[in-house]
Design an enzyme around this catalytic site. Structure first.
Site, PDB file in Angstrom:
ATOM      1  N   ARG A 155      -3.605   8.730  -5.441  1.00 11.73           N
ATOM      2  CA  ARG A 155      -4.157   7.801  -6.418  1.00 11.73           C
ATOM      3  C   ARG A 155      -4.336   8.515  -7.754  1.00 11.73           C
ATOM      4  O   ARG A 155      -4.847   9.628  -7.783  1.00 11.73           O
ATOM      5  CB  ARG A 155      -5.502   7.308  -5.939  1.00 11.73           C
ATOM      6  CG  ARG A 155      -6.115   6.307  -6.893  1.00 11.73           C
ATOM      7  CD  ARG A 155      -7.258   5.634  -6.236  1.00 11.73           C
ATOM      8  NE  ARG A 155      -7.778   4.552  -7.015  1.00 11.73           N
ATOM      9  CZ  ARG A 155      -8.610   3.644  -6.506  1.00 11.73           C
ATOM     10  NH1 ARG A 155      -8.958   3.715  -5.244  1.00 11.73           N
ATOM     11  NH2 ARG A 155      -9.067   2.671  -7.253  1.00 11.73           N
TER      12      ARG A 155
ATOM     13  N   LYS B  86       0.865  -1.180   0.000  1.00 11.06           N
ATOM     14  CA  LYS B  86       0.000   0.000   0.000  1.00 11.06           C
ATOM     15  C   LYS B  86       0.897   1.224   0.000  1.00 11.06           C
ATOM     16  O   LYS B  86       1.513   1.558   1.003  1.00 11.06           O
ATOM     17  CB  LYS B  86      -0.934   0.002   1.201  1.00 11.06           C
ATOM     18  CG  LYS B  86      -1.948   1.135   1.132  1.00 11.06           C
ATOM     19  CD  LYS B  86      -3.004   0.994   2.209  1.00 11.06           C
ATOM     20  CE  LYS B  86      -4.161   1.955   1.987  1.00 11.06           C
ATOM     21  NZ  LYS B  86      -3.785   3.345   1.851  1.00 11.06           N
TER      22      LYS B  86
ATOM     23  N   PHE C 171      -1.497  -0.385 -10.307  1.00 10.60           N
ATOM     24  CA  PHE C 171      -2.083  -1.565  -9.662  1.00 10.60           C
ATOM     25  C   PHE C 171      -3.349  -2.081 -10.348  1.00 10.60           C
ATOM     26  O   PHE C 171      -3.914  -3.074  -9.932  1.00 10.60           O
ATOM     27  CB  PHE C 171      -2.327  -1.327  -8.169  1.00 10.60           C
ATOM     28  CG  PHE C 171      -3.161  -0.116  -7.823  1.00 10.60           C
ATOM     29  CD1 PHE C 171      -4.511  -0.097  -8.093  1.00 10.60           C
ATOM     30  CD2 PHE C 171      -2.574   0.980  -7.202  1.00 10.60           C
ATOM     31  CE1 PHE C 171      -5.280   1.006  -7.755  1.00 10.60           C
ATOM     32  CE2 PHE C 171      -3.340   2.096  -6.862  1.00 10.60           C
ATOM     33  CZ  PHE C 171      -4.708   2.108  -7.141  1.00 10.60           C
TER      34      PHE C 171
ATOM     35  N   LYS D  97      -7.897  -2.879   3.023  1.00 11.41           N
ATOM     36  CA  LYS D  97      -6.632  -2.235   3.380  1.00 11.41           C
ATOM     37  C   LYS D  97      -6.282  -2.571   4.815  1.00 11.41           C
ATOM     38  O   LYS D  97      -7.166  -2.666   5.677  1.00 11.41           O
ATOM     39  CB  LYS D  97      -6.728  -0.726   3.186  1.00 11.41           C
ATOM     40  CG  LYS D  97      -7.782  -0.055   4.020  1.00 11.41           C
ATOM     41  CD  LYS D  97      -7.899   1.412   3.641  1.00 11.41           C
ATOM     42  CE  LYS D  97      -9.165   1.999   4.243  1.00 11.41           C
ATOM     43  NZ  LYS D  97      -9.511   3.294   3.712  1.00 11.41           N
TER      44      LYS D  97
HETATM   45  P1  AMP Z   1      -7.392   4.787   1.875  1.00 12.14           P
HETATM   46  O1  AMP Z   1      -7.036   6.046   1.129  1.00 12.14           O
HETATM   47  O2  AMP Z   1      -6.725   4.682   3.194  1.00 12.14           O
HETATM   48  O3  AMP Z   1      -8.874   4.546   1.886  1.00 12.14           O
HETATM   49  O4  AMP Z   1      -6.793   3.584   1.045  1.00 12.14           O
HETATM   50  C1  AMP Z   1      -7.140   3.340  -0.276  1.00 12.14           C
HETATM   51  C2  AMP Z   1      -6.139   3.979  -1.184  1.00 12.14           C
HETATM   52  O5  AMP Z   1      -4.886   3.343  -1.110  1.00 12.14           O
HETATM   53  C3  AMP Z   1      -6.458   3.883  -2.649  1.00 12.14           C
HETATM   54  O6  AMP Z   1      -7.422   4.801  -3.042  1.00 12.14           O
HETATM   55  C4  AMP Z   1      -5.123   4.160  -3.287  1.00 12.14           C
HETATM   56  O7  AMP Z   1      -4.961   5.557  -3.410  1.00 12.14           O
HETATM   57  C5  AMP Z   1      -4.127   3.695  -2.248  1.00 12.14           C
HETATM   58  N1  AMP Z   1      -3.275   2.560  -2.664  1.00 12.14           N
HETATM   59  C6  AMP Z   1      -1.967   2.456  -2.418  1.00 12.14           C
HETATM   60  N2  AMP Z   1      -1.460   1.327  -2.893  1.00 12.14           N
HETATM   61  C7  AMP Z   1      -2.476   0.654  -3.474  1.00 12.14           C
HETATM   62  C8  AMP Z   1      -2.590  -0.601  -4.157  1.00 12.14           C
HETATM   63  N3  AMP Z   1      -1.544  -1.417  -4.327  1.00 12.14           N
HETATM   64  N4  AMP Z   1      -3.817  -0.949  -4.613  1.00 12.14           N
HETATM   65  C9  AMP Z   1      -4.889  -0.144  -4.441  1.00 12.14           C
HETATM   66  N5  AMP Z   1      -4.831   1.051  -3.816  1.00 12.14           N
HETATM   67  C10 AMP Z   1      -3.643   1.453  -3.333  1.00 12.14           C
END
Ligand code: AMP
Length: 606
Positions: A257, A252, A344, A427
């Site tokens: 994004r 992650k 990704f 996540k």
């Molecule tokens: P969160 O922002 O904490 O809700 O986590 C989701 C976000 O993690 C996604 O919208 C992406 O921006 C980010 N992200 C980072 N690495 C990845 C990955 N390998 N696959 C999908 N999302 C990722």
């Protein structure tokens, strides 16, 4: 449809905040609007002119609106400003001042279509004289407006409409108007919206051919798709259970994004998670993307992270924010904070929409599509089948600068769910602790050649701490940040006495620097936190089998500890203690009021 009818509905919308009533009023509006008016009615009611992703802005400030009101009512500017101060709402001021004016006898009623066209020309007015042109258009509209129309028109152009009509309400209303209002109809409409990000387009399709017509809406390059979102989970055992024991785990990345639209020919467009177009801020990605994909058109998704040009390690996310919203100085920022996008997902591969494919197939396509480069890389991934494997992968991601892992289902149903948050993606982040309590005095045991602006010099140093028992120097980080130009220029001379062709027999590391250094020079280093890492041997196996300790986001404080010899530097035992206080403090945070109980933070588990 007359603007007056729309405004009458706005008065009713303004008077309620109940979702059901809002929906009923809106259904009425949809019934009254003719086909081509649907989009304008939907957008205007949300205070927009076009779908958000197009970024169409009116560019009307209060001063400009005041001038338009003054022009339409003949009331002097200063008077308008005084009245605005009293009412606190320039819309109300317009209403009041229009009431006091004798209406133009021959003014024809404004239609929605006409209003919309006029507002688009306000948005389109750019460059020299554009302010005056905007005032002219608005003033002409206000001259023909009733007091109520004036109120809403002014609120609209200032972005202060706020009718409380949210997307969800509009989707409900569309389901009611064009279908039976059932859950199923609603979700088909929502799916069409998630695919196109354009309510106007969806409404027009419904108006043309009902639910069936939605099937004709397709993914299109240049029009963003609403991003798939992830659920979260408290621990990896839960993650693996929800994934039925087998999942693709990905690093992650802590960045931004991006959804990149790469047409067959022509400019690449990059959208943020909120579907704003942000390509201008990342010209290096716009340039690199076409060459990084074997097939076009394509739509790919990834996370954009800052990379240290010297160490090639991931830098803290905050460094990207220095680039956000910037228009000038981009070239310099690119050199200082270059970004790499780790892809990704793939949503369009050539002419094939891949959103309906299970994730495993999308990943295989992505691997096949991508020609990895410095700027465009593939997200790290491992397929795991046990909690232990998941934990090992998680530790590795943290050590490499990730903020956790994204677990992705490999089930046949694991298609790309636009706009949806579900357990297809989970996540699992490490709980952020806090800045490391103390600095570390590290010993230089190697140096890496600089690149880019630092070419011809040392760009980063390999740092170690002393294990007092064995007398070995075990590495815990590679540091390239915190050096100013003068310090960098002086490094070769400072390090010359220690430079060696081979590793000093006391040094333990898994990395291969360009130049080895005999332990001698001591530097004060700060960092975000200590993490368990398979990469660095400092304290290997003391906290966890197969892991040493690594310092995350290390930075030279600027202090050479010439007062310390390598034997007086921080020891492995101290580093372990530092890690433990960090864990303890994190437990305090997790469980306010005490350190007892088993609340150990993620990643600190044995
Ligand atoms: P969160 O922002 O904490 O809700 O986590 C989701 C976000 O993690 C996604 O919208 C992406 O921006 C980010 N992200 C980072 N690495 C990845 C990955 N390998 N696959 C999908 N999302 C990722």
């Amino acid at each position: 449809m007359k603007f007056a009818e729309l405004v009458a509905a706005y008065e009713r919308l303004d008077a309620t905040s109940k979702r059901l009533e809002l929906r009923e009023i809106f259904v009425g509006l949809l019934k009254d609007a003719g086909g081509p008016e649907l989009g304008p009615v939907l957008f205007l009611s949300q205070g927009q002119l076009r779908p958000e992703y197009e970024g169409v802005e009116l560019g009307v400030a209060n001063s400009l609106a005041r001038r338009a009101i003054a022009g339409a009512t003949g009331v002097p500017d200063a008077e308008v400003a005084r009245s605005e101060k009293l009412s606190g709402d320039l819309g109300l001021t317009a209403e009041e001042l229009l009431r006091g004016r004798s209406p133009a006898a021959d003014a024809a009623a404004i239609t929605v279509e006409e209003l919309y066209r006029a507002l688009r020309s306000v948005a389109d007015a750019k460059g020299e004289g554009s302010q005056d042109r905007k005032v002219g258009i608005l003033s002409a509209l206000l001259t023909r407006s009733t007091p109520l129309e004036g109120k809403y028109l002014v609120r609209f152009v200032l972005g202060q409409l706020r009718l409380g009509v949210r997307e969800m309400t509009i989707l409900d209303a569309l389901a009611q108007r064009y279908a039976d209002g059932s859950k199923e109809a609603r979700s088909r409409i929502e799916a069409a919206y998630n695919l196109t990000s354009d309510l106007g387009l969806v409404a027009e399709a419904l108006d043309r051919g009902g639910l069936e017509a939605l099937g004709a809406l397709r993914l299109e390059v240049g029009r963003p798709i609403r991003p798939m979102l992830a659920e979260r989970s408290p621990d990896l055992a839960d993650v693996m259970e929800r994934m039925d024991g087998r999942a693709a785990l990905e690093m992650k990345y802590d960045g931004l994004r991006v959804q990149a639209h790469v047409p067959e020919e022509g400019p690449v467009r990059i959208f943020s998670r909120r579907l704003e177009e942000i390509g201008e801020q990342f010209p290096e990605l716009v340039r690199a993307l076409p060459g990084a994909l074997r097939r076009r058109p394509a739509i790919v998704e990834g996370e954009c992270v800052p990379i240290d040009p010297e160490t090639e390690e991931i830098r803290p996310f905050q460094e990207i924010s220095r680039r956000r919203g910037r228009k000038y100085d981009l070239e310099r920022m690119q050199a200082e904070v270059p970004v790499t996008v780790f892809l990704f997902d793939v949503l369009l591969d050539g002419t094939t929409a891949t959103t309906a494919l299970p994730f495993g197939e999308r990943r295989a396509r992505l691997v096949d599509l991508l020609l990895p480069s410095e700027r465009v890389a593939l997200a790290d991934q491992a397929v795991v089948t046990s909690v232990d494997e998941a934990q090992a992968y998680f530790d590795r991601c943290i050590a490499l600068g990730g903020e956790g892992v994204m677990a992705k289902s490999l089930a046949p149903e694991s298609s790309y769910h636009p706009g949806g948050r579900g357990f297809w993606w989970i996540k699992y982040k490490r709980e952020y602790t806090h800045a490391l309590a103390d600095s570390v005095d590290g010993v230089v045991v190697g140096a890496f050649a600089g690149r880019g602006r630092r070419a011809g010099r040392y760009g980063a140093l390999l740092m170690a701490v002393l294990d007092e028992e064995s007398g070995r120097f075990e590495t815990f980080c590679k540091v390239g940040s915190g050096f100013d130009d003068a310090t960098l220029a002086g490094l070769p001379e400072r390090l010359a006495p220690f430079a060696r062709d081979a590793a000093d027999p006391r040094v333990r590391t898994t990395l291969l620097p360009d130049r080895w250094m005999a332990p001698g020079l001591v530097l004060e280093i700060r960092g975000a936190e200590l993490t368990l890492s398979p990469t660095h041997p400092a304290g290997f196996g003391r906290l966890k089998p197969g892991s040493g300790l690594a310092l995350r986001f290390p930075r030279f404080t600027g202090r050479f500890r010439d007062d310390k010899g390598p034997e007086e530097a921080t020891t492995v035992a101290e580093l372990v203690r530092l890690y433990q206080t960090q864990v303890k403090r994190a437990a305090d945070v997790a469980e306010p009021g005490g350190t007892t109980g088993g609340a150990s933070p993620a990643g600190a588990r044995e």
